[in-house]
Design an enzyme around this catalytic site. Structure first.
Site, PDB file in Angstrom:
ATOM      1  CE  LYS A 174      -3.674  29.315  45.846  1.00 27.89           C
ATOM      2  NZ  LYS A 174      -3.521  30.405  46.389  1.00 27.89           N
ATOM      3  CD  GLU A 249      10.691  20.707  45.088  1.00 26.47           C
ATOM      4  OE1 GLU A 249      11.406  19.865  45.602  1.00 26.47           O
ATOM      5  OE2 GLU A 249      10.870  19.956  43.851  1.00 26.47           O
ATOM      6  CB  CYS A 283      11.914  24.608  52.426  1.00 25.84           C
ATOM      7  SG  CYS A 283      12.601  24.649  50.403  1.00 25.84           S
ATOM      8  CD  GLU A 384       8.725  23.417  57.414  1.00 29.92           C
ATOM      9  OE1 GLU A 384       7.499  22.640  57.189  1.00 29.92           O
ATOM     10  OE2 GLU A 384       9.923  23.370  56.254  1.00 29.92           O
TER      11      GLU A 384
HETATM   12  P1  NAD Z   1       0.969  26.040  52.471  1.00 26.67           P
HETATM   13  O1  NAD Z   1       0.777  24.283  52.269  1.00 26.67           O
HETATM   14  O2  NAD Z   1      -0.060  26.314  53.592  1.00 26.67           O
HETATM   15  O3  NAD Z   1       0.760  26.808  50.646  1.00 26.67           O
HETATM   16  C1  NAD Z   1       1.528  26.886  49.704  1.00 26.67           C
HETATM   17  C2  NAD Z   1       0.353  27.136  48.590  1.00 26.67           C
HETATM   18  O4  NAD Z   1      -0.746  26.096  48.563  1.00 26.67           O
HETATM   19  C3  NAD Z   1      -0.305  28.537  49.056  1.00 26.67           C
HETATM   20  O5  NAD Z   1      -0.476  28.706  47.812  1.00 26.67           O
HETATM   21  C4  NAD Z   1      -1.707  28.018  49.370  1.00 26.67           C
HETATM   22  O6  NAD Z   1      -3.075  29.134  49.544  1.00 26.67           O
HETATM   23  C5  NAD Z   1      -1.721  26.663  48.433  1.00 26.67           C
HETATM   24  N1  NAD Z   1      -3.410  25.723  48.990  1.00 26.67           N
HETATM   25  C6  NAD Z   1      -3.298  26.208  50.170  1.00 26.67           C
HETATM   26  N2  NAD Z   1      -4.340  24.977  50.855  1.00 26.67           N
HETATM   27  C7  NAD Z   1      -4.087  24.524  49.363  1.00 26.67           C
HETATM   28  C8  NAD Z   1      -4.850  23.487  48.573  1.00 26.67           C
HETATM   29  N3  NAD Z   1      -6.090  22.543  49.519  1.00 26.67           N
HETATM   30  N4  NAD Z   1      -5.140  23.168  47.642  1.00 26.67           N
HETATM   31  C9  NAD Z   1      -4.753  24.068  47.373  1.00 26.67           C
HETATM   32  N5  NAD Z   1      -4.129  24.871  47.002  1.00 26.67           N
HETATM   33  C10 NAD Z   1      -3.654  24.575  48.826  1.00 26.67           C
HETATM   34  O7  NAD Z   1       2.505  26.297  53.000  1.00 26.67           O
HETATM   35  P2  NAD Z   1       2.495  27.821  53.186  1.00 26.67           P
HETATM   36  O8  NAD Z   1       2.716  28.398  54.374  1.00 26.67           O
HETATM   37  O9  NAD Z   1       2.371  28.884  51.718  1.00 26.67           O
HETATM   38  O10 NAD Z   1       4.164  27.554  53.174  1.00 26.67           O
HETATM   39  C11 NAD Z   1       5.579  27.198  53.778  1.00 26.67           C
HETATM   40  C12 NAD Z   1       5.142  25.845  53.123  1.00 26.67           C
HETATM   41  O11 NAD Z   1       6.190  26.008  52.267  1.00 26.67           O
HETATM   42  C13 NAD Z   1       6.728  24.885  54.812  1.00 26.67           C
HETATM   43  O12 NAD Z   1       6.585  23.534  54.415  1.00 26.67           O
HETATM   44  C14 NAD Z   1       7.958  25.212  53.665  1.00 26.67           C
HETATM   45  O13 NAD Z   1       8.583  24.179  53.724  1.00 26.67           O
HETATM   46  C15 NAD Z   1       7.026  24.589  52.060  1.00 26.67           C
HETATM   47  N6  NAD Z   1       8.261  24.912  51.021  1.00 26.67           N
HETATM   48  C16 NAD Z   1       8.891  24.247  50.358  1.00 26.67           C
HETATM   49  C17 NAD Z   1      10.061  24.404  48.912  1.00 26.67           C
HETATM   50  C18 NAD Z   1      10.936  23.178  48.982  1.00 26.67           C
HETATM   51  O14 NAD Z   1      11.689  23.226  47.620  1.00 26.67           O
HETATM   52  N7  NAD Z   1      10.293  22.205  49.052  1.00 26.67           N
HETATM   53  C19 NAD Z   1       9.988  25.256  48.766  1.00 26.67           C
HETATM   54  C20 NAD Z   1       9.580  26.723  49.859  1.00 26.67           C
HETATM   55  C21 NAD Z   1       8.400  26.359  50.591  1.00 26.67           C
END
Ligand code: NAD
Length: 490
Positions: A174, A249, A283, A384
């Site tokens: 997804k 992650e 991130c 963050e």
């Molecule tokens: P997010 O957590 O809002 O969404 C990430 C994904 O999860 C999306 O595809 C979203 O649709 C899905 N999602 C949301 N709610 C969900 C649920 N209840 N159940 C299952 N899936 C769900 O994150 P974002 O705003 O898209 O991305 C930013 C975040 O990602 C930041 O916190 C960043 O630090 C983190 N990030 C971490 C890494 C790493 O390697 N540690 C890399 C990139 C981004």
């Protein structure tokens, strides 16, 4: 208008109820596509296709070399479509073409890395008591649910898809609802190289609907998630009901520690790169700069001077050095944090506003922003922000640097700048973080494990560690003397 469909069991599909969601170019607010708004039924169709393909062994039953052959072809296709992928990534995510181009190159390299790795020896044999022979083999986990964020739409997808497929799993993937464009192109490549139907499935749609179904469904054996810590916690709880393997992650608030003996210009340069690359939507961003007291004023002055000169603009303008934030919603979140910082009493040393000049007002642009005079317990220091906003703090000595660096709930990344090698390594070893640099910031390698301590996640991406996430481990004990054991007399 870009055509977006989901890919389920080898077929391109709209959402079962035909609903869609607009996909926006963050540089100008224009709609570039309408993505299918997948439903629970769509997620289940993808899960069942992946389950069937796994059970039939159309993928896991291939030899490692045969699977590697597909992965190498995917890498070649990514190279072939590199220009198109780069343009699409910039249009969808907003990042400058230069950054998108790097991501596309890394994406192809990641497939090649795992294509090579999977054909290398694995498993062990043990000399246990005669007449037994013990061995350990690695097997695919099964159906893997892969859920990714919007900041590296292509690369974050590939960090999961390449090792998951290399290991012989089938996948239900997804993308973020905000950035489904390059993932769609990637799945076109999967079709082009002839991946068997059901091996790689993609469902688009809302996290709490489609993502939640993937995380909770009993036919999914593993969830590999990249995204925010709050969502990660939710997914972990959801996945617990069916005891899925979980790999997370998550977010960070990473310290970048600069000692007085650092090469000054190198430290300033990397500190700028550490926070403003990707407009801070990274991130591992170095969002807390900790500077030794004796060079603090000089550092702030130089850093602010250079931050003000960063060329902000649309990603497709070759002169642009920093692009927009990804969405209106995210823009509001970042601006909210900037207001919060001011209310908390921190001082804005530069930036602090949305950019509306030169026709940028329809996009989601924010000035490179620096906060000084901050306190460790402020929310802008602890949480963050995920935007071009950095706090610069002062420290007296090594111990205080380590203490400040470690005092958030996160533990993703960190860096030290110093020309004293022993001191730099000493401090790095005390950081509670999974990804670190000395006299550098941000470079990432397919060979090296990526992931966090503390609330920054569980498990690792990339490297051999990233492959093992997608494998189960089985011991096989073989009796070389086939005769009754005779434990019971009668
Ligand atoms: P997010 O957590 O809002 O969404 C990430 C994904 O999860 C999306 O595809 C979203 O649709 C899905 N999602 C949301 N709610 C969900 C649920 N209840 N159940 C299952 N899936 C769900 O994150 P974002 O705003 O898209 O991305 C930013 C975040 O990602 C930041 O916190 C960043 O630090 C983190 N990030 C971490 C890494 C790493 O390697 N540690 C890399 C990139 C981004």
């Amino acid at each position: 208008m870009i055509n977006l469909k989901m890919y389920i069991d080898g077929e391109w599909k709209d959402a079962e109820n035909r609903e869609t969601r607009p996909v926006i170019n963050p540089a100008n607010g224009e709609v570039i596509s309408y993505a299918p708004e997948g439903t629970i039924a769509d997620a289940r169709a993808a899960i069942y296709a992946a389950r069937r393909a796994f059970e039939e062994g159309v993928w896991s039953g291939l030899s490692a070399q045969e699977r590697a052959y597909y992965l190498f072809r995917i890498a070649d296709k990514i190279d072939e479509y590199a220009e198109e992928l780069t343009q699409l990534e910039t249009m969808d995510n907003g990042k400058p073409l230069r950054e998108a181009g790097f991501d596309v190159g890394d994406a192809a390299a990641c497939f090649r890395y795992y294509a090579g790795l999977i054909t290398k020896p694995d498993g062990y044999t043990y000399h246990v008591a005669d007449p037994m022979q013990a061995m350990v083999v690695r097997e695919p986990v099964g159906v893997c649910g892969l859920i990714v964020p919007w900041n590296y739409p292509l690369l974050m997808s590939i960090w999961k898809i390449a090792p998951a497929l290399a290991a012989g799993n089938t996948i239900v993937f997804k993308p973020s609802e905000v950035t489904p464009v390059t993932p769609k192109k990637l799945f076109e490549i999967f079709e082009e190289v002839g991946l068997p139907n059901g091996v790689a499935n993609m469902v688009m749609g809302a996290g709490p609907v489609v993502g939640n179904e993937i995380a909770s469904h009993p036919e999914v054996d593993m969830i590999s998630f990249t995204g925010g810590t709050k969502t990660g916690k939710h997914i972990m709880k959801t996945a617990a009901d069916t005891m899925k393997k979980v790999s997370l992650e998550l977010g960070g608030k990473s310290p970048n520690i600069i000692f007085a003996d650092a090469d000054f210009e190198t430290a300033v340069d990397y500190a700028l790169f550490g926070i403003y690359a990707g407009a801070g939507q990274v991130c591992s961003a170095g969002s807390r700069i900790l500077v030794e007291e004796s060079i603090y004023e000089q550092f702030v002055e130089r850093f602010v001077d250079r931050a003000k000169k960063i060329q902000v603009g649309p990603g497709n303008d070759p002169s642009t050095e920093m692009g927009p934030l990804v969405s209106q919603e995210h823009l509001e979140k970042v601006l909210h944090y900037i207001e919060l910082g001011k209310q908390e009493g921190a001082k804005v040393a530069c930036g602090g506003s949305r950019i509306v000049r030169d026709g940028l007002g329809n996009g989601y642009f924010v000035e490179p922003t620096v906060f000084i005079d901050v306190k460790q317990d402020m929310r802008i220091v602890q949480e963050e922000i995920f935007g071009p906003v950095v706090v610069i703090q002062k420290f007296k000595d090594e111990n205080e640097a380590v203490k400040l660096a470690n005092s958030t709930v996160y533990g993703l990344a960190g860096a030290v700048f110093s020309t004293d090698g022993a001191k730099a390594l000493r401090v790095i070893k005390k950081l509670r973080a999974g990804i670190t640099w000395i006299n550098s910031y941000h470079p990432t390698y397919n060979e090296a494990p990526w992931g966090g301590y503390k609330q920054s996640g569980i498990g690792r991406s990339l490297g051999t560690f990233g492959l093992e996430e997608f494998q189960e481990i089985k011991q096989i004990n073989i009796n070389l003397q086939v005769e009754p054991i005779g434990w019971f007399r009668n």
